[in-house]
Design a protein around this motif. Structure first.
Motif, short mmCIF file in Angstrom:
data_model
loop_
_atom_site.label_atom_id
_atom_site.label_comp_id
_atom_site.label_asym_id
_atom_site.label_seq_id
_atom_site.Cartn_x
_atom_site.Cartn_y
_atom_site.Cartn_z
N TYR A 1 -7.56 11.91 -0.65
CA TYR A 1 -6.61 12.46 0.30
C TYR A 1 -5.36 11.60 0.29
O TYR A 1 -5.34 10.52 -0.33
N ASP A 2 -4.32 12.08 0.91
CA ASP A 2 -3.08 11.33 0.96
C ASP A 2 -3.26 10.17 1.93
O ASP A 2 -3.03 10.29 3.12
N GLU A 3 -3.69 9.04 1.38
CA GLU A 3 -4.07 7.91 2.22
C GLU A 3 -2.87 7.20 2.83
O GLU A 3 -1.77 7.24 2.29
N PRO A 4 -3.09 6.52 3.95
CA PRO A 4 -2.06 5.62 4.47
C PRO A 4 -1.79 4.52 3.46
O PRO A 4 -2.68 4.08 2.74
N LEU A 5 -0.55 4.09 3.38
CA LEU A 5 -0.19 2.97 2.51
C LEU A 5 -0.14 1.69 3.34
O LEU A 5 0.43 1.66 4.43
N ILE A 6 -0.75 0.66 2.82
CA ILE A 6 -0.72 -0.65 3.46
C ILE A 6 0.28 -1.53 2.71
O ILE A 6 0.19 -1.68 1.50
N ARG A 7 1.22 -2.07 3.45
CA ARG A 7 2.26 -2.88 2.82
C ARG A 7 1.89 -4.36 2.91
O ARG A 7 1.44 -4.83 3.97
N ILE A 8 2.10 -5.07 1.81
CA ILE A 8 1.70 -6.49 1.72
C ILE A 8 2.88 -7.31 1.21
O ILE A 8 3.55 -6.92 0.24
N ARG A 9 3.14 -8.44 1.86
CA ARG A 9 4.13 -9.39 1.39
C ARG A 9 3.45 -10.71 1.06
O ARG A 9 2.60 -11.18 1.84
N MET A 10 3.82 -11.30 -0.07
CA MET A 10 3.33 -12.62 -0.43
C MET A 10 4.23 -13.66 0.26
O MET A 10 5.39 -13.84 -0.13
N LEU A 11 3.72 -14.34 1.27
CA LEU A 11 4.53 -15.34 1.96
C LEU A 11 4.43 -16.71 1.28
O LEU A 11 5.22 -17.60 1.59
N ASP A 12 3.48 -16.83 0.40
CA ASP A 12 3.33 -18.06 -0.40
C ASP A 12 3.87 -17.77 -1.80
O ASP A 12 3.35 -16.92 -2.52
N THR A 13 4.93 -18.48 -2.19
CA THR A 13 5.57 -18.21 -3.48
C THR A 13 4.67 -18.52 -4.67
O THR A 13 4.95 -18.12 -5.80
N TYR A 14 3.58 -19.24 -4.43
CA TYR A 14 2.68 -19.60 -5.52
C TYR A 14 1.57 -18.56 -5.73
O TYR A 14 0.77 -18.69 -6.65
N LEU A 15 1.52 -17.55 -4.88
CA LEU A 15 0.50 -16.52 -5.05
C LEU A 15 0.85 -15.67 -6.26
O LEU A 15 1.98 -15.19 -6.40
N THR A 16 -0.13 -15.46 -7.12
CA THR A 16 0.14 -14.72 -8.36
C THR A 16 -0.78 -13.52 -8.54
O THR A 16 -0.90 -12.98 -9.62
N CYS A 17 -1.45 -13.10 -7.47
CA CYS A 17 -2.45 -12.03 -7.61
C CYS A 17 -1.82 -10.70 -8.00
O CYS A 17 -2.49 -9.83 -8.53
N PHE A 18 -0.51 -10.53 -7.77
CA PHE A 18 0.15 -9.30 -8.18
C PHE A 18 1.27 -9.60 -9.18
O PHE A 18 2.30 -8.94 -9.20
N GLY A 19 1.08 -10.59 -9.98
CA GLY A 19 2.10 -10.94 -10.95
C GLY A 19 3.35 -11.44 -10.24
O GLY A 19 3.30 -12.33 -9.41
#
Length: 387
Positions: free
Chosen positions: A211-229
């Motif tokens: 179904y047309d799901e809700p979108l969850i928005r995510i911000r990386m607040l740690d500049t060293y996080l690389t889980c999404f490139g």
């Protein structure tokens, strides 16, 4: 004396029991109405003409005269002043045909017999469902051939992972939407282990369809996080968010989008925005959040505290940020009149939150929006968050 209209009213109460007895294989008729109105001596001596008219009307619509319908059974009644009289004593429906013709249920009865046989031949397990939902089988507007096609598809493909319009069922495009109440009742019975949530009313979400799901928005607040490139701000469907397991310590959930967008850099932290307000409910089944330090920043108002209470019902260790007396007092000049909340007790608030919530209940200016808190205050407050 009972009238034909009153007989019909009483007889219609037997409709559902008749259908159920037919499914059980029990004999339902003959069936009688014994309480047809007691005739007193005064009716014979003082209201004889009225009584005659009532009896004549009773007979005029009876099987005794028409050959079908209710039968008037008589009995000898003795009265001290007027002697013996042969009077109506009971009303009897001898056969189902007598009953359905008199009550106007003949067409529905034939539909019931036809549809019940069709359903049971197709899916024998539905006998138990039919006992509880027998009246559905009398509805001339229902296309049971197509209903059963849908049932068979879901029995064979209980989690197809398709959109509703993609289902390869040979029925018209909007058939399921147009018959959703009946189909949901059938599927709840047939595939109880494949219901995502019994509280979910929307068909696609209830039965694991896309179904047309809700979108969850995510911000990386740690500049060293690389889980999404190299991405630092992304939106993903709720089901994908539920599958994540990010290597972060803290999750900061905000009510307002602009506050979400302007959060400062923070060690081992992501920010989450689920659409604002009570849309925080989208996050209730995210298993990996249970392992994180969860922080919630909402408006300081009665509804903000209710949202905090709601989030804690999913994740009890959730901590609030900038929803305290100090923050409210610091920016009290920006407080305004807000919508009242009917909730009197929010059991999942801590002592200070309760104090502020109770204070808001008693003041006119009971709302301090997140946006009214200065960026400098926010950054200073969040410096040591989760450390």
């Amino acid at each position: 004396m009972i009238s034909p209209e009153e007989i019909k009213k009483q007889a219609l109460k037997w409709w559902r029991p008749l259908l159920q007895s037919t499914i059980y294989g029990d004999m339902f008729f003959p069936k009688s109405i014994d309480r047809i109105g007691k005739i007193q001596p005064g009716h014979i001596t003082q209201q004889f003409e009225t009584l005659q008219q009532e009896i004549a009307t009773l007979y005029r619509h009876s099987k005794n005269q028409t050959g079908i319908g209710y039968l008037v059974k008589t009995a000898e009644k003795n009265f001290r002043r007027t002697g013996s009289h042969k009077l109506p004593d009971a009303i009897i429906f001898e056969t189902v045909e007598d009953y359905v013709v008199f009550t106007g249920k003949k067409k529905e009865w034939r539909l019931f017999l036809l549809n019940y046989e069709k359903v049971i031949k197709s899916i024998s397990r539905l006998k138990e469902w039919a006992l509880l939902n027998c009246v559905w089988l009398t509805d001339a507007q229902i296309n049971w051939d197509d209903i059963l096609k849908v049932c068979h598809y879901f029995l064979n493909n209980p989690r197809s992972n398709l959109y509703l319009r993609q289902l390869p069922i040979a029925v018209r495009t909007k058939f399921i939407e147009d018959n959703v109440t009946l189909i949901q009742s059938l599927l709840d019975f047939l595939i109880p282990d494949h219901i995502r949530s019994h509280q979910q009313k929307r068909f696609a979400e209830r039965y694991f369809l896309k179904y047309d799901e809700p979108l969850i928005r995510i911000r990386m607040l740690d500049t060293y996080l690389t889980c999404f490139g190299n991405f630092t701000d992304i939106s993903i469907p709720l089901s994908d968010f539920e599958k994540l397991d990010l290597s972060v310590r803290n999750v900061l959930i905000t009510e307002n989008k602009m506050n979400f967008l302007t959060l400062p850099a923070m060690s081992s932290t992501i920010a989450v925005w689920s659409g604002g307000g009570f849309n925080v409910s989208y996050l209730r089944n995210v298993a990996w959040l249970k392992e994180k330090h969860i922080f919630y920043w909402g408006d300081i108002d009665e509804h903000g505290f209710q949202i905090l209470h709601q989030l804690r019902s999913y994740y009890p260790k959730t901590q609030s940020v900038m929803m305290d007396c100090k923050t409210f007092e610091h920016f009290t000049e920006f407080s305004v009149v807000g919508t009242r909340n009917k909730s009197e007790q929010l059991s999942l608030l801590n002592e200070e939150e309760h104090k502020l919530f109770d204070q808001l209940k008693l003041t006119d200016k009971n709302r301090l929006e997140q946006e009214k808190i200065s960026q400098g205050y926010v950054e200073e407050y969040l410096k040591s968050l989760g450390q």
